[in-house]
Design a protein around this motif. Sequence first.
Motif, PDB file in Angstrom:
ATOM      1  N   ARG A 196       0.828  -1.205   0.000  1.00 44.55           N
ATOM      2  CA  ARG A 196       0.000   0.000   0.000  1.00 44.55           C
ATOM      3  C   ARG A 196       0.872   1.269   0.000  1.00 44.55           C
ATOM      4  N   GLN A 199       2.211   1.683  -3.488  1.00 44.11           N
ATOM      5  CA  GLN A 199       1.165   2.180  -4.384  1.00 44.11           C
ATOM      6  C   GLN A 199       0.964   3.679  -4.181  1.00 44.11           C
ATOM      7  N   ALA A 200       0.998   4.114  -2.931  1.00 48.18           N
ATOM      8  CA  ALA A 200       0.868   5.548  -2.647  1.00 48.18           C
ATOM      9  C   ALA A 200       2.020   6.325  -3.275  1.00 48.18           C
ATOM     10  N   GLU A 202       3.595   5.595  -6.010  1.00 48.69           N
ATOM     11  CA  GLU A 202       3.303   5.708  -7.440  1.00 48.69           C
ATOM     12  C   GLU A 202       2.288   6.809  -7.714  1.00 48.69           C
ATOM     13  N   HIS A 203       1.290   6.931  -6.860  1.00 45.44           N
ATOM     14  CA  HIS A 203       0.299   7.999  -7.025  1.00 45.44           C
ATOM     15  C   HIS A 203       0.946   9.375  -6.859  1.00 45.44           C
ATOM     16  N   LEU A 204       1.855   9.489  -5.903  1.00 42.59           N
ATOM     17  CA  LEU A 204       2.541  10.768  -5.711  1.00 42.59           C
ATOM     18  C   LEU A 204       3.406  11.116  -6.927  1.00 42.59           C
ATOM     19  N   ALA A 206       2.729  10.255  -9.951  1.00 42.60           N
ATOM     20  CA  ALA A 206       1.770  10.688 -10.970  1.00 42.60           C
ATOM     21  C   ALA A 206       1.322  12.131 -10.730  1.00 42.60           C
ATOM     22  N   LEU A 207       1.197  12.515  -9.467  1.00 45.33           N
ATOM     23  CA  LEU A 207       0.852  13.908  -9.155  1.00 45.33           C
ATOM     24  C   LEU A 207       1.960  14.864  -9.594  1.00 45.33           C
ATOM     25  N   ASP A 210       1.508  15.420 -13.230  1.00 46.93           N
ATOM     26  CA  ASP A 210       0.418  16.363 -13.486  1.00 46.93           C
ATOM     27  C   ASP A 210       0.876  17.808 -13.265  1.00 46.93           C
TER      28      ASP A 210
END
Length: 231
Positions: A196, A199-200, A202-204, A206-207, A210
Motif C-alpha cells: 500500500r 502504491q501511494a 506511485e500515485h505521488l 503521478a501527481l 500532473d
Amino acid sequence: MVHLIGPRESRQSVVCMSAGRITETALNCSLHSRPSTNRLCEAATVTTGGNVYEYLDTAQEIEQRRLDAVRRYVLVDQPVEDAYDRIAFLAGTIFDTPIATVSLVEHDRVWLAACQGLVGVREVGREPGLCASVIARDDTYVINDAAVDPRTFAHPLVRGELGLRFYAAAPIRTHDGYRLGTVNVIDNRPRQATPRQLQALEHLAALVTDELELRLSVIRSTATRAWENRS
C-alpha cells in the motif's frame, strides 16, 4: 555536515556481449528511458555480427531525448516550489521516514526539486543504485538494506555520513513516456515497505507528472504570447 555532491563525470553504458551479439540483458539494463523495450530498439535491431558502437550511439540518442524532456519543464536549478515540497512531505509521512525527495535525473547529477529532511541540499551525484537506476524501470524500486544490497553497498550516500539504508522510489513518467526522476523516501535504518505504501508512492509520482504538465502549459502559453507580441 553531510556532503552529498557526487563527482560530475559522464559514465558509459555497460554493454553485455556474447559471440558478437548485444544480449537481451544489455537492452533490459539500459538506463535510458522510453515507454517500452520496442522503443529502446527503435533505431536499430542488433543481431549477431551487429555493431556495438551503433547500439551505443542509439542509447546516447535516447538518453539525449530523455534529458530534453527533463529540461523542457525548466525546473532544474530553480527554487523549491510548494507543490513539489508538499508531495515530498506526503511521501515522508506515508513511510514515516526522515527524508523524502522529488528528484530529476540530469546528465551528471540528480537535482532535488524538493527535499524534506536535508536542509540546504539541492543535488546529489548520479551514481548508479538509487535515482539513476530507478529511471530504468516503470515500477517501484526498493532497497531494504543498502549496506548489504549489491546494487547500493558502494554508493557514497550509503558509505558516507548520511548512512542511507532504506530507499524506496517511484519513477516520474511523462505522458509521452520519458522517466524524468523519482519520488523517493530514505531512512538510515533497514526496513520494509508495504504494498500500500508503494502504491501511494506511485500515485505521488503521478501527481508530480500532473504538476509538470501544468507547468509546461504555462511555459508554452507564455512563449506563444511573447511571440505574438513581437509579430
